[in-house]
Design an enzyme around this catalytic site. Sequence first.
Site, mmCIF file in Angstrom:
data_model
loop_
_atom_site.group_PDB
_atom_site.id
_atom_site.type_symbol
_atom_site.label_atom_id
_atom_site.label_comp_id
_atom_site.label_asym_id
_atom_site.label_seq_id
_atom_site.Cartn_x
_atom_site.Cartn_y
_atom_site.Cartn_z
ATOM 1 N N GLY A 56 2.251 10.069 -38.213
ATOM 2 C CA GLY A 56 2.242 10.148 -36.751
ATOM 3 C C GLY A 56 0.799 10.108 -36.292
ATOM 4 N N CYS A 83 1.645 11.330 -44.926
ATOM 5 C CA CYS A 83 0.537 11.328 -43.976
ATOM 6 C C CYS A 83 0.631 12.525 -43.019
ATOM 7 C CB CYS A 83 0.471 9.990 -43.251
ATOM 8 S SG CYS A 83 -1.095 9.754 -42.399
ATOM 9 N N TYR A 84 0.907 12.301 -41.744
ATOM 10 C CA TYR A 84 1.054 13.427 -40.821
ATOM 11 C C TYR A 84 2.137 14.382 -41.335
ATOM 12 C CZ TYR A 84 2.134 16.102 -36.613
ATOM 13 O OH TYR A 84 2.370 17.121 -35.723
ATOM 14 N N HIS A 171 0.192 6.198 -47.711
ATOM 15 C CA HIS A 171 1.452 5.590 -47.294
ATOM 16 C C HIS A 171 2.104 4.815 -48.449
ATOM 17 C CE1 HIS A 171 1.231 6.408 -42.961
ATOM 18 N NE2 HIS A 171 -0.073 6.392 -43.171
ATOM 19 N N GLU A 173 4.926 3.505 -48.520
ATOM 20 C CA GLU A 173 5.801 2.440 -48.017
ATOM 21 C C GLU A 173 5.058 1.124 -47.766
ATOM 22 O OE1 GLU A 173 4.678 5.006 -46.447
ATOM 23 O OE2 GLU A 173 4.312 4.686 -44.327
ATOM 24 N N SER A 225 26.543 -16.504 -29.537
ATOM 25 C CA SER A 225 25.478 -17.377 -29.044
ATOM 26 C C SER A 225 25.064 -18.382 -30.112
ATOM 27 C CB SER A 225 24.260 -16.531 -28.686
ATOM 28 O OG SER A 225 23.707 -15.983 -29.874
ATOM 29 N N GLY A 226 25.518 -18.131 -31.351
ATOM 30 C CA GLY A 226 25.060 -18.975 -32.446
ATOM 31 C C GLY A 226 23.814 -18.382 -33.091
ATOM 32 N N GLY A 227 23.283 -17.307 -32.514
ATOM 33 C CA GLY A 227 22.149 -16.604 -33.127
ATOM 34 C C GLY A 227 22.645 -15.799 -34.328
ATOM 35 N N VAL A 228 21.706 -15.333 -35.147
ATOM 36 C CA VAL A 228 22.075 -14.664 -36.400
ATOM 37 C C VAL A 228 22.949 -13.432 -36.137
ATOM 38 C CG1 VAL A 228 21.175 -13.613 -38.504
ATOM 39 C CG2 VAL A 228 19.812 -15.318 -37.292
ATOM 40 N N ASP A 229 22.506 -12.565 -35.235
ATOM 41 C CA ASP A 229 23.195 -11.281 -35.082
ATOM 42 C C ASP A 229 24.624 -11.442 -34.564
ATOM 43 O OD1 ASP A 229 20.713 -10.444 -35.804
ATOM 44 O OD2 ASP A 229 20.136 -9.719 -33.822
ATOM 45 N N SER A 230 24.782 -12.208 -33.504
ATOM 46 C CA SER A 230 26.144 -12.329 -32.970
ATOM 47 C C SER A 230 27.036 -13.097 -33.944
ATOM 48 C CB SER A 230 26.164 -12.947 -31.572
ATOM 49 O OG SER A 230 25.807 -14.308 -31.597
ATOM 50 N N SER A 231 26.466 -14.037 -34.685
ATOM 51 C CA SER A 231 27.273 -14.802 -35.642
ATOM 52 C C SER A 231 27.770 -13.916 -36.768
ATOM 53 C CB SER A 231 26.451 -15.939 -36.269
ATOM 54 O OG SER A 231 26.010 -16.807 -35.281
ATOM 55 N N LYS A 369 17.166 -6.554 -39.695
ATOM 56 C CA LYS A 369 17.390 -8.005 -39.619
ATOM 57 C C LYS A 369 17.603 -8.657 -41.001
ATOM 58 C CE LYS A 369 17.215 -11.488 -36.664
ATOM 59 N NZ LYS A 369 17.809 -11.400 -35.324
#
Length: 513
Positions: A56, A83-84, A171, A173, A225-231, A369
């Site tokens: 943070g 870290c924090y 870190h 990660e 919409s044909g986008g990744v998420d909605s598909s 994603k």
Amino acid sequence: MVNNETVLVLDFGGQYCQLIARRVRECSVYCEIKSYKTPIAELEKKHYKAIILTGGPNSVYDEKSPHYDKALFSLGVPILGICYGAQLMAYMLGGKVSSSEVREYGKTPFHVTDAKSLIFADVPESSVCWMSHTDYISAVPEGFQSAAVSDACPVAAMECQERKLYAVQFHPEVQHTEYGQQILKNFLFKVCGCKGDWVMSSFIEQTIAEIRQKVGNKKVLCGLSGGVDSSVAAVLMHKAIGKNLTCIFVDHGMLRKEEGDQVETVFRKQFDMNLIRVNAGEQFLQKLQGVTDPEQKRKIIGEGFIRTFEAESRKLGKVEFLCQGTIYPDVVESGTGNAAVIKSHHNVGGLPKDIGFEGIIEPLRDLFKDEVREVGTQLGIPEDLVWRQPFPGPGLGIRILGEVTAEKVAVLQEADAIFREEVANAGLRKKISQYFAVLTNMRSVGVMGDGRTYDYTVALRGVTTSDFMTADWARIPYDVLEKSSERIINEVHGVNRVVYDITSKPPATIEWE
Ligand code: XMP
């Protein structure tokens, strides 16, 4: 989502919060993020397998800095402070945190001083980590011991093995920490005893079962919409409830070349889904006649989208649920309490939630994603669609500067398709985050054959970015730009000049409008 092996990332406002969660999931351990404002009682109920405290921007001594109920450390749940989060653990348990004059930032050598430390198993005595701090732990709390040092940190890591409390100043990660993933793995498997059985196929099975239970025999509507998420959301939903799902695909006539047909082919032919395609191009263009202001264009297209969707859904009679392709970064609340960057305009047309449904189903709510892409691939969605670059809801409408006309849409579709083809031919598709053509409203003089031309200028845009909030212009090789330019001039009628946009974001934005 029910999971008996969930790790919590308790967010104190660190910039790498989502990255930590992704790294944990990469170890096949399910992980969720919650703000430090979440009451401890809520944490107790969840029976987390482990808790990770993030970094943070604050100092633990700041009055306004985020703290937490001290009882956290007595829950009996293994904790890793980063870290924090490490400093907070030290401070709250009676150790000492001091402020240094030098800031330790970037790649930093560090040395493991406790060879028996579980979190440093298979980590060499000396390696490089990523540091980003001014404060440091100068004295460990009672019962703890220091496990690593760096030049500026007498306590680069500390632990209390009996209580399973661990902390690292650096870190793990971040990729620059050479053994970062190993350290996280050690924490998850050696300290917490995780099994690591969270895989995408089990996510798919479980989500399908949950959808079936929730929906039963009722009907669901999905805006596609044909986008990744909605598909991916639609296909997952279809696997669960088949023909009880209807998808509405509003084609506003400003999609990329042949995109509307591709969407139709994939969802209707390949997946045999109930798909309604609304070809509303003409209506949209009519409403856009004479409109040149970008914000007004966006409003008209957004509004038109919702109205078209509503009108179409009304024809279907009673539909109980609406399915949306919301993903985890859209919903997670940042630790500092600022509302998440909710990209309302990024959802399919930003459908209002109150258009008369019993409930909303968001099957991808827990996924990042890249995980959505993995689910898409496992569900058999074509690679082209799964790896599609982001495309704005208003489509080419905001890539045609000034008034949008059918002729301009056709010109831009051709130019854009050529550019995308050349980027793909050069094998750069996955290396450039977003790339497209823009039809400027500028015309200039040129010469073609023996004649004078007075035609439009097309601008090509390519950016690299990890979050689309900031972006750098992509260093696309000259030969790819040259080929694209040559082909656009030769093959697209009405264009006599091609330029490449070399502005980053900020100060520019990715889209031109
Ligand atoms: P800007 O232009 O703001 O874009 O730098 C950032 C990212 O968002 C996308 N974008 C949109 N996506 N509806 C969307 O679904 C929109 O209205 C919209 N406007 C911008 C843009 O393509 C980029 O990826």
